[in-house]
Design a protein around this motif. Structure first.
Motif, PDB file in Angstrom:
ATOM      1  N   TYR A  14     148.206  16.226  91.249  1.00  0.00           N
ATOM      2  CA  TYR A  14     148.136  14.901  91.698  1.00  0.00           C
ATOM      3  C   TYR A  14     147.827  14.439  92.802  1.00  0.00           C
ATOM      4  O   TYR A  14     148.158  15.092  93.691  1.00  0.00           O
TER       5      TYR A  14
ATOM      6  N   LYS B  86     151.232   6.445  90.317  1.00  0.00           N
ATOM      7  CA  LYS B  86     151.281   7.409  88.665  1.00  0.00           C
ATOM      8  C   LYS B  86     151.550   7.737  87.510  1.00  0.00           C
ATOM      9  O   LYS B  86     151.252   8.156  86.255  1.00  0.00           O
ATOM     10  N   CYS B  87     151.595   6.146  87.017  1.00  0.00           N
ATOM     11  CA  CYS B  87     151.941   5.488  85.494  1.00  0.00           C
ATOM     12  C   CYS B  87     150.466   5.570  84.795  1.00  0.00           C
ATOM     13  O   CYS B  87     150.268   6.060  83.539  1.00  0.00           O
ATOM     14  N   LYS B  88     149.716   5.800  86.112  1.00  0.00           N
ATOM     15  CA  LYS B  88     147.931   5.133  85.011  1.00  0.00           C
ATOM     16  C   LYS B  88     147.397   6.003  85.536  1.00  0.00           C
ATOM     17  O   LYS B  88     146.487   6.560  85.675  1.00  0.00           O
ATOM     18  N   CYS B  89     147.419   6.898  86.719  1.00  0.00           N
ATOM     19  CA  CYS B  89     146.564   7.967  87.110  1.00  0.00           C
ATOM     20  C   CYS B  89     146.865   8.827  86.378  1.00  0.00           C
ATOM     21  O   CYS B  89     147.403   9.797  85.344  1.00  0.00           O
ATOM     22  N   THR B  90     145.137   9.334  86.178  1.00  0.00           N
ATOM     23  CA  THR B  90     144.768  10.472  85.034  1.00  0.00           C
ATOM     24  C   THR B  90     144.450  11.868  85.648  1.00  0.00           C
ATOM     25  O   THR B  90     143.834  12.433  84.860  1.00  0.00           O
TER      26      THR B  90
ATOM     27  N   LEU C 214     153.855  19.069  90.031  1.00  0.00           N
ATOM     28  CA  LEU C 214     154.128  18.954  88.393  1.00  0.00           C
ATOM     29  C   LEU C 214     154.409  17.203  88.826  1.00  0.00           C
ATOM     30  O   LEU C 214     155.115  16.696  90.069  1.00  0.00           O
ATOM     31  N   ILE C 215     154.256  16.399  88.000  1.00  0.00           N
ATOM     32  CA  ILE C 215     154.445  14.912  87.860  1.00  0.00           C
ATOM     33  C   ILE C 215     156.106  14.659  87.312  1.00  0.00           C
ATOM     34  O   ILE C 215     156.268  15.323  85.387  1.00  0.00           O
ATOM     35  N   GLY C 216     156.695  14.363  87.827  1.00  0.00           N
ATOM     36  CA  GLY C 216     158.278  14.343  86.760  1.00  0.00           C
ATOM     37  C   GLY C 216     158.503  13.626  86.245  1.00  0.00           C
ATOM     38  O   GLY C 216     157.932  12.599  85.227  1.00  0.00           O
ATOM     39  N   THR C 217     160.011  13.515  85.819  1.00  0.00           N
ATOM     40  CA  THR C 217     160.519  12.164  84.318  1.00  0.00           C
ATOM     41  C   THR C 217     160.957  11.509  84.923  1.00  0.00           C
ATOM     42  O   THR C 217     161.661  11.829  85.735  1.00  0.00           O
ATOM     43  N   ALA C 218     161.353  10.033  84.434  1.00  0.00           N
ATOM     44  CA  ALA C 218     161.677   8.968  85.195  1.00  0.00           C
ATOM     45  C   ALA C 218     162.709   8.214  84.522  1.00  0.00           C
ATOM     46  O   ALA C 218     162.190   7.986  83.116  1.00  0.00           O
ATOM     47  N   ILE C 219     163.722   7.626  84.522  1.00  0.00           N
ATOM     48  CA  ILE C 219     164.324   6.731  83.490  1.00  0.00           C
ATOM     49  C   ILE C 219     163.708   5.744  84.258  1.00  0.00           C
ATOM     50  O   ILE C 219     163.943   5.111  82.942  1.00  0.00           O
TER      51      ILE C 219
ATOM     52  N   LYS D 197     160.050   2.993  84.932  1.00  0.00           N
ATOM     53  CA  LYS D 197     158.704   2.877  85.769  1.00  0.00           C
ATOM     54  C   LYS D 197     158.912   3.325  86.755  1.00  0.00           C
ATOM     55  O   LYS D 197     158.109   3.748  88.162  1.00  0.00           O
TER      56      LYS D 197
ATOM     57  N   GLU E 209     160.114   4.591  89.392  1.00  0.00           N
ATOM     58  CA  GLU E 209     159.934   5.890  89.593  1.00  0.00           C
ATOM     59  C   GLU E 209     158.352   6.788  90.624  1.00  0.00           C
ATOM     60  O   GLU E 209     158.107   7.240  91.643  1.00  0.00           O
ATOM     61  N   TYR E 210     157.691   6.198  89.246  1.00  0.00           N
ATOM     62  CA  TYR E 210     156.022   6.712  89.600  1.00  0.00           C
ATOM     63  C   TYR E 210     155.465   6.367  90.235  1.00  0.00           C
ATOM     64  O   TYR E 210     154.315   6.334  90.576  1.00  0.00           O
TER      65      TYR E 210
END
Lengths: 152, 158, 309
Positions: free
Chosen positions: B36, B70-74, B94-99, B101, B103-104
């Motif tokens: 990323y 990073k919610c939108k980045c492809t 790697l892009i992580g997980t989040a509770i 949005k 955090e992105y």
């Protein structure tokens, strides 16, 4: 006292056995392939008791990939309503988080969390199987510990 | 079929191929993984080319803050290709997980220098000169340390 | 009191449940190891079941909640009686049953019948498709299973009473030969009965959703899963009674032989599940009609000729 111990055990077993129902609301199949890779030898998700089931009535976790389109909104909401409580929703991939490359398309209504409450987000285009696994385990933690989900 | 049964039976005594997964994710990904974008504030000139080329509107500049959503980045790498100063860098991670949005949102500060005359923020002169000459400059002429407005005054003092 | 102990502890509920769960977990683990995966823990079926107990029930509104729970509950009782009908060591001396194999055969058909009824009752299209497929399969594999049972009961001597105890005690050299000949037919019909891989046509591993159980949720689904585990325990120990000298040895030895036989059967099932793909319904019926039923009948005739001469 005794009943509490039984209840604790049942909740603990909820954490150990996750049944996942997978809904594709109009994604490009990239994330779907990664979800299949999750059950292959390398990222073996079955060792945590994660299993893909066919019916939303058996499922604990709804795994959504893709942006919500006009056609797929009703099936998504119906699948969500059919799932027995306690349930959690995991949205996988950039498309389900914000629309991704499909955003502002004529038939895309928006990200998944505009329609149903999402508990764990997994980013990436497409999401890495390892991160999907981590997200599912995080959802299991939420499912086990969140009191709100158990009130029905 | 007999061969297949033989493989299956020998597999029973082999070590499984599965990656270890102890509560956390596996850290290392291969060096060929695209990963990323990471923004490097000290190389950024705030030219907004990346915003122009980004197909999914993932980049935003607010004041001196550079925000990658990073919610939108492809991870299409268009921004890294377009950036004239190499401020967008792709690191294999790697892009992580989040509770939630939020955090992105990856927020970095663009390090702009100030004009020596009026204090207006402006891009670093070394970056522009390096781009112009093709190599890092040895000396920087003093008029380049001024913002365009002050530079005009510097040459035609009216 | 003694009967309740039998029903709920040793040959009854607890034994069948634990044995079935361990067999299922063992099968899943082996299947994973054969694919070079790590696989779930052996206790995974128990976690699955206990999770389902706490879940909410979402039932279709065309079906009353009493019927919704009654349909899976009836075969549970039937299977418990079925477990009691087996001559387990430590139990067969004091039991007052006659260990009737025919009765066991009928009782093990109950869970499938209840699934078919449930599939049609729930009015889900996928449930109906699954139930229709299960109902068609029902006909073919039971033909083979009846042939196997009849062949084995011919071994026991003139008053052919279908008594499981006398079948398990028939252990001459000719008997052993005939028993070994019937093993593949037993394995094939049990594979189809338990809906394992080459014959997993009714539920098709989540391809037509879940087959007849599409609308089941919560406690009803838990009861269906419990039925499945009890069935596994029954067929595992039936295999041991048929093909291992269980009642010829001391009770402790017999019990361990039962466990050994059951786990061996599920080892074979894991192997078969891994190297076969699912058949279509037409292929399934062709396999049974053209190959398995005629050869099972042939073995029956040969046995009858050998035994009556």
């Amino acid at each position: 006292m005794f009943l509490d111990a039984i209840k604790q055990f049942l909740r603990y077993s909820q954490k150990k056995s996750l049944w996942v129902f997978h809904v594709n609301t109009g994604s490009c199949n990239g994330c779907d392939i990664e979800i299949l890779a999750l059950f292959s030898s390398k990222y073996d998700a079955e060792r945590f008791g994660i299993k893909l089931v066919g019916s939303p009535k058996h499922a604990d976790i709804l795994l959504v990939t893709g942006p919500v389109t006009t056609k797929s909104r009703d099936p998504l909401l119906r699948a969500y309503d059919m799932m027995p409580k306690p349930k959690a929703v995991v949205s996988v991939g950039v498309c389900s988080l914000s629309g991704g490359v499909f955003a502002k398309s004529y038939n895309v209504l928006g990200p998944v969390d505009n329609f149903i409450p999402v508990h764990v987000y997994i980013g990436g285009c497409s999401a890495h199987p390892n991160m999907i696994l981590e997200g599912l385990l995080r959802a299991a933690q939420i499912l086990c510990e969140e009191e709100e989900l158990w009130s029905f | 079929m007999v061969k297949l049964i033989g493989w299956l039976l020998t597999n029973l005594f082999k070590k499984p191929l599965t990656f270890e997964f102890k509560g956390k994710s596996l850290k290392a990904v291969r060096a060929t993984y695209r990963g990323y974008p990471t923004h490097r504030g000290e190389r950024c000139a705030a030219c907004r080319l990346c915003i122009y080329v980004c197909p999914s509107d993932a980049i935003r500049i607010e004041g001196s803050l550079f925000i990658i959503n990073k919610c939108k980045c492809t991870a299409c790498k268009d921004c890294a290709d377009a950036c004239p100063f190499g401020a967008m860098q792709f690191i294999p991670r790697l892009i992580g997980t989040a509770i939630s949005k939020n955090e992105y949102m990856e927020i970095t500060e663009i390090k702009l220098v100030k004009c020596e005359n009026c204090g207006e923020p402006m891009p670093k002169p070394e970056l522009l000169l390096g781009r112009l000459l093709g190599k890092p400059p040895k000396t920087i002429p003093p008029y380049l340390r001024l913002c365009p407005k002050c530079r005009r005054q510097f040459f035609n003092p009216t | 009191m003694e009967f309740l102990k039998d029903l709920f502890l040793y040959p009854g509920f607890l034994f069948g449940f634990v044995l079935g769960g361990l067999l299922e977990g063992f099968k899943r683990k082996l299947k994973a190891r054969m694919q070079l995966r790590k696989g779930p823990p052996v206790t995974q079926p128990f976690y699955d079941l206990s999770k389902l107990l706490l879940k909410n029930i979402t039932k279709p509104y065309t079906i009353s909640s009493f019927t919704y729970l009654l349909i899976p509950f009836v075969p549970t009782v039937g299977l418990l009686v079925g477990v009691l009908l087996m001559p387990y060591p430590f139990y067969q001396e004091k039991a007052s049953f006659s260990f009737d194999l025919i009765l066991i055969f009928y009782l093990t058909e109950l869970p499938l019948l209840s699934q078919i009824i449930f599939g049609y009752f729930s009015k889900s299209p996928y449930g109906m498709v699954g139930a229709a497929r299960a109902a068609q399969m029902f006909f073919y594999y039971n033909g083979v299973f009846i042939m196997v049972i009849t062949t084995l009961c011919l071994l026991e001597g003139p008053p052919y009473s279908f008594c499981l105890k006398s079948i398990a005690e028939a252990w001459d050299s000719l008997d052993v030969l005939i028993k070994i000949l019937t093993i593949p037919f037993f394995v094939f019909s049990v594979l189809a009965k338990l809906k394992l891989n080459p014959f997993s046509i009714p539920d098709a591993e989540a391809e037509i959703l879940e087959g007849p159980l599409t609308e089941a949720s919560g406690v009803a689904l838990a009861l269906f899963k419990l039925n499945y585990l009890l069935e596994l325990a029954i067929f595992g120990s039936l295999f041991a009674f048929f093909y291992l000298p269980v009642l010829k040895t001391s009770p402790q030895m017999g019990l361990s032989l039962i466990l050994l036989g059951a786990f061996f059967l599920f080892f074979m099932f894991a192997l078969v599940e891994n190297f076969t793909a699912r058949l279509r319904l037409s292929q399934f019926s062709a396999l049974y009609l053209k190959f398995l039923i005629p050869s099972a009948t042939l073995i029956l005739v040969i046995t009858w000729v050998l035994k009556t001469w």
